[in-house]
Design a protein around this motif. Structure first.
Motif, PDB file in Angstrom:
ATOM      1  N   ASP A 151       0.839  -1.190   0.000  1.00  0.00           N
ATOM      2  CA  ASP A 151       0.000   0.000   0.000  1.00  0.00           C
ATOM      3  C   ASP A 151       0.875   1.242   0.000  1.00  0.00           C
ATOM      4  O   ASP A 151       2.045   1.200   0.398  1.00  0.00           O
ATOM      5  N   VAL A 152       0.295   2.345  -0.421  1.00  0.00           N
ATOM      6  CA  VAL A 152       1.048   3.602  -0.449  1.00  0.00           C
ATOM      7  C   VAL A 152       0.651   4.501   0.731  1.00  0.00           C
ATOM      8  O   VAL A 152       0.940   5.694   0.728  1.00  0.00           O
ATOM      9  N   GLN A 153      -0.026   3.914   1.725  1.00  0.00           N
ATOM     10  CA  GLN A 153      -0.337   4.635   2.952  1.00  0.00           C
ATOM     11  C   GLN A 153       0.189   3.844   4.149  1.00  0.00           C
ATOM     12  O   GLN A 153       0.180   2.620   4.145  1.00  0.00           O
ATOM     13  N   ASP A 154       0.650   4.576   5.169  1.00  0.00           N
ATOM     14  CA  ASP A 154       0.962   3.948   6.451  1.00  0.00           C
ATOM     15  C   ASP A 154      -0.351   3.545   7.116  1.00  0.00           C
ATOM     16  O   ASP A 154      -1.346   4.282   7.044  1.00  0.00           O
ATOM     17  N   SER A 155      -0.358   2.385   7.778  1.00  0.00           N
ATOM     18  CA  SER A 155      -1.616   1.895   8.347  1.00  0.00           C
ATOM     19  C   SER A 155      -1.406   1.199   9.691  1.00  0.00           C
ATOM     20  O   SER A 155      -0.336   0.638   9.962  1.00  0.00           O
ATOM     21  N   PHE A 156      -2.459   1.249  10.488  1.00  0.00           N
ATOM     22  CA  PHE A 156      -2.589   0.397  11.663  1.00  0.00           C
ATOM     23  C   PHE A 156      -3.564  -0.719  11.306  1.00  0.00           C
ATOM     24  O   PHE A 156      -4.664  -0.457  10.809  1.00  0.00           O
ATOM     25  N   ILE A 157      -3.169  -1.958  11.547  1.00  0.00           N
ATOM     26  CA  ILE A 157      -4.065  -3.100  11.376  1.00  0.00           C
ATOM     27  C   ILE A 157      -4.564  -3.474  12.777  1.00  0.00           C
ATOM     28  O   ILE A 157      -3.775  -3.875  13.636  1.00  0.00           O
ATOM     29  N   VAL A 158      -5.850  -3.342  13.010  1.00  0.00           N
ATOM     30  CA  VAL A 158      -6.425  -3.567  14.339  1.00  0.00           C
ATOM     31  C   VAL A 158      -7.328  -4.796  14.272  1.00  0.00           C
ATOM     32  O   VAL A 158      -8.355  -4.790  13.596  1.00  0.00           O
TER      33      VAL A 158
END
Length: 405
Positions: A151-158
């Motif tokens: 992906d081209v976004q930083d993310s939190f996977i919760v």
């Protein structure tokens, strides 16, 4: 940070639910994945009953949802209702059949569809200084929605329910920009996100309460275990130095590079190179002479529009009496920045700037530090009632019937 800027200081409560040290995390976002086992319950943000409500009684419409099967999006004909007022609404029967066959149900932009997701996204965005986008993924047992991708976004996977095994590979393109999706740059970086023979960087199983920080560019895939899985992907808008420069060039006036390129630009490499050299030189000269503070203000003001605007509640505000017994809930995340111009204090919201007398700074500081209050609890000030009326109209505070007499 100036005294006035502190009026918009983050509380870090939302970020603190996701990481162990919110202050350090926001100061420098990690560039490698991080797993934090919070032991917390995130079902207050989204749970299965909400998913059923969205699909059945809320007439959810495309593109707010999609279904993924074998890594590809299922066609609308396979998941939408027929013969209704809005033909792009979800068909619960069709979606149930797709889930039963192992497909993944994806909700997109939940910060605009579901109150708790909206509230958490606003608070987290205020903590991080970045707009937030929330998706949810419901995957049947022993199933996989997408194959390896980045992906081209930083993310939190919760992880909310069930368990899911994540396979992570190091990036083939470090810190990709928003336009550098694999479909556009794949041929330039080897034609695959997982080069042949490469072993995974890590394999991680997420259980309810686990949070995985996944920086942009990291290759990943995920598969549910013996039970269905529900997780949230909470993504940060991709704001980089390149983004800031692009915004500046998009909105600044008197930009360089206005000359027409050579008529031989496409047929003569030397002519093309000469034109590009001239464009480079003009851009460098323009940047060196630019007023950086002015450019920064231009980008900051434009970036405010990316955040969700404050929620205004006209009915509740209309019916709330300006009396000591009227109770209010504070939405400090509505104030994204605060500055002073002369004798005026400017509160920067996502969709407008609220101007109040600078003499109200102490009262505002006291008010914005609270969660809830009544007028009688505030420091005595002749302009307090009028200030509350203005802030309620702008969504910075809202009447709270739960605390009223």
């Amino acid at each position: 940070m100036t005294d006035f800027a502190r009026l918009a200081a983050p509380r870090l409560a939302a970020l603190g639910r996701l990481v162990p040290d919110a202050s350090s995390f926001r100061a420098e976002l990690p560039d490698t994945p991080r797993l934090h086992s919070t032991g917390a319950d995130f079902r207050d943000i989204l749970d299965l009953d909400v998913i059923d409500e969205l699909i059945t009684s809320r007439s959810l419409r495309r593109p707010a949802f999609r279904v993924i099967r074998d890594g590809k999006q299922v066609s609308d004909a396979e998941l939408l209702r027929e013969r209704v007022l809005y033909p792009d609404t979800a068909d619960p029967r069709k979606i149930a059949g797709l889930l039963g066959a192992g497909a993944t149900l994806v909700f997109q932009g939940l910060q605009e569809l579901h109150g708790p997701c909206d509230d958490f996204a606003r608070r987290l965005g205020h903590d991080l200084g970045r707009p937030i986008h929330v998706n949810a993924y419901l995957t049947p047992a022993a199933s996989q929605g997408f194959g390896d991708h980045y992906d081209v976004q930083d993310s939190f996977i919760v992880q909310v329910r069930g368990t899911k095994e994540w396979t992570l590979h190091e990036p083939v393109l470090r810190r990709p920009l928003s336009q550098e999706v694999f479909s556009r740059v794949g041929s330039r970086i080897g034609g695959t996100v997982v080069p042949e023979g490469r072993t995974p960087w890590a394999t991680i199983t997420l259980s309810p309460g686990d949070v995985l920080w996944l920086p942009r560019g990291w290759v990943h895939s995920a598969r549910s275990s013996e039970s269905a899985s529900l997780h949230l992907t909470i993504s940060l808008f991709e704001w980089t130095a390149w983004w800031a420069l692009g915004r500046a060039l998009e909105h600044a006036t008197d930009l360089p590079g206005r000359f027409p390129v050579s008529a031989d630009f496409v047929r003569d490499p030397e002519a093309a190179a000469a034109d590009m050299a001239r464009a480079r030189d003009e851009l460098v000269a323009w940047l060196q002479a630019a007023d950086i503070a002015e450019l920064a203000t231009l980008v900051r003001n434009d970036a405010l529009k990316d955040f969700l605007p404050p929620i205004r509640r006209p009915a509740g505000t209309l019916c709330a009496a300006q009396e000591a017994k009227t109770a209010y809930r504070v939405n400090p995340h509505a104030v994204l920045a605060a500055t002073r111009t002369g004798e005026r204090l400017l509160l920067h919201l996502a969709d407008r700037v609220v101007s109040v007398p600078a003499t109200l700074a102490d009262l505002l500081s006291d008010l914005l530090a609270r969660d809830r209050f009544t007028l009688e609890e505030l420091p005595d000030h002749p302009a307090a009632a009028k200030l509350l009326e203005r802030l309620a109209a702008e969504g910075v505070i809202e009447p709270d019937p739960a605390l009223a007499d």
